[in-house]
Design a protein around this motif. Structure first.
Motif, PDB file in Angstrom:
ATOM      1  N   THR A 167       0.838  -1.202   0.000  1.00 55.96           N
ATOM      2  CA  THR A 167       0.000   0.000   0.000  1.00 55.96           C
ATOM      3  C   THR A 167       0.874   1.253   0.000  1.00 55.96           C
ATOM      4  O   THR A 167       0.623   2.197  -0.769  1.00 55.96           O
ATOM      5  N   LEU A 168       1.898   1.263   0.820  1.00 55.62           N
ATOM      6  CA  LEU A 168       2.836   2.382   0.845  1.00 55.62           C
ATOM      7  C   LEU A 168       3.540   2.535  -0.501  1.00 55.62           C
ATOM      8  O   LEU A 168       3.673   3.652  -1.024  1.00 55.62           O
ATOM      9  N   LEU A 169       3.953   1.432  -1.075  1.00 59.02           N
ATOM     10  CA  LEU A 169       4.627   1.458  -2.377  1.00 59.02           C
ATOM     11  C   LEU A 169       3.682   1.980  -3.461  1.00 59.02           C
ATOM     12  O   LEU A 169       4.057   2.854  -4.248  1.00 59.02           O
ATOM     13  N   ASN A 170       2.457   1.470  -3.485  1.00 63.11           N
ATOM     14  CA  ASN A 170       1.459   1.909  -4.463  1.00 63.11           C
ATOM     15  C   ASN A 170       1.169   3.410  -4.285  1.00 63.11           C
ATOM     16  O   ASN A 170       1.142   4.175  -5.266  1.00 63.11           O
ATOM     17  N   ALA A 171       0.997   3.858  -3.038  1.00 59.46           N
ATOM     18  CA  ALA A 171       0.731   5.282  -2.781  1.00 59.46           C
ATOM     19  C   ALA A 171       1.917   6.135  -3.227  1.00 59.46           C
ATOM     20  O   ALA A 171       1.729   7.220  -3.788  1.00 59.46           O
ATOM     21  N   SER A 172       3.125   5.658  -3.005  1.00 62.36           N
ATOM     22  CA  SER A 172       4.311   6.397  -3.418  1.00 62.36           C
ATOM     23  C   SER A 172       4.386   6.522  -4.934  1.00 62.36           C
ATOM     24  O   SER A 172       4.738   7.590  -5.457  1.00 62.36           O
ATOM     25  N   ILE A 173       4.040   5.466  -5.631  1.00 59.82           N
ATOM     26  CA  ILE A 173       4.046   5.513  -7.095  1.00 59.82           C
ATOM     27  C   ILE A 173       2.996   6.479  -7.611  1.00 59.82           C
ATOM     28  O   ILE A 173       3.247   7.263  -8.531  1.00 59.82           O
ATOM     29  N   VAL A 174       1.828   6.465  -6.989  1.00 59.54           N
ATOM     30  CA  VAL A 174       0.790   7.430  -7.382  1.00 59.54           C
ATOM     31  C   VAL A 174       1.296   8.846  -7.143  1.00 59.54           C
ATOM     32  O   VAL A 174       1.167   9.721  -8.027  1.00 59.54           O
ATOM     33  N   TYR A 175       1.891   9.096  -6.007  1.00 63.09           N
ATOM     34  CA  TYR A 175       2.394  10.421  -5.666  1.00 63.09           C
ATOM     35  C   TYR A 175       3.499  10.880  -6.626  1.00 63.09           C
ATOM     36  O   TYR A 175       3.512  12.031  -7.080  1.00 63.09           O
ATOM     37  N   LEU A 176       4.419   9.983  -6.938  1.00 63.28           N
ATOM     38  CA  LEU A 176       5.571  10.337  -7.763  1.00 63.28           C
ATOM     39  C   LEU A 176       5.238  10.484  -9.247  1.00 63.28           C
ATOM     40  O   LEU A 176       6.018  11.060 -10.005  1.00 63.28           O
ATOM     41  N   ASN A 177       4.082   9.953  -9.645  1.00 62.53           N
ATOM     42  CA  ASN A 177       3.737   9.997 -11.060  1.00 62.53           C
ATOM     43  C   ASN A 177       2.462  10.795 -11.268  1.00 62.53           C
ATOM     44  O   ASN A 177       1.877  10.843 -12.282  1.00 62.53           O
TER      45      ASN A 177
END
Length: 151
Positions: A141-151
């Motif tokens: 979930t943290l990884l997915n949220a980070s990818i959403v944030y970074l892209n």
């Protein structure tokens, strides 16, 4: 012998379902092009991690199936969580919709925590089988949220 067969059916069924979803939704060029956080693990980590988790998920499901009717509500929740789990990869990799996948993985994490809480008093081993699953999905979930944030 019947218990062994039930466990085998659940474990093999969950592992095969996860394998099929993984084969159909392989990370491709789109995923490679995304900005990722520095804690993103190498791609080779995911297959062994999910394989082990699918064994634990299947084992817990078999325990619940054998323990009916005490755990029938938990078995329904287990099934819903498996559906959410298997829906994530097609959303994220197949449809290239990381924000929608984040909604699914967040619901999955909440459901796993609910599962652990609800089964703790009725079938503690099944609840404990979900603890590594909760930890991994929290990380996902943290990884997915980070990818959403970074892209």
């Amino acid at each position: 012998m019947k218990r062994i067969l039930i466990h085998a059916v659940f474990v093999v069924g969950v592992v095969i379902a996860g394998f099929i979803v993984g084969i159909v939704n392989v990370p491709g060029e789109w995923y490679q092009s995304l900005a990722k956080p520095p804690f993103n693990p190498p791609n080779w980590v995911f297959a062994p991690a999910w394989s082990l988790l699918y064994v634990l998920i299947g084992w817990a499901g078999a325990r619940l199936f054998i323990g009916r009717p005490l755990t029938s509500g938990a078995l329904t929740l287990w099934t819903a969580l498996l559906v959410l789990n298997l829906a994530w990869s097609p959303l994220f990799f197949g449809m290239e919709m990381p924000a929608a996948a984040l909604v699914v993985v967040s619901a999955l994490l909440a459901g796993i925590l609910l599962f652990i809480a609800r089964t703790w008093g009725k079938d503690r081993p099944a609840a404990l089988l979900f603890v590594p699953y909760a930890a991994w999905v929290a990380f996902a979930t943290l990884l997915n949220a980070s990818i959403v944030y970074l892209n």
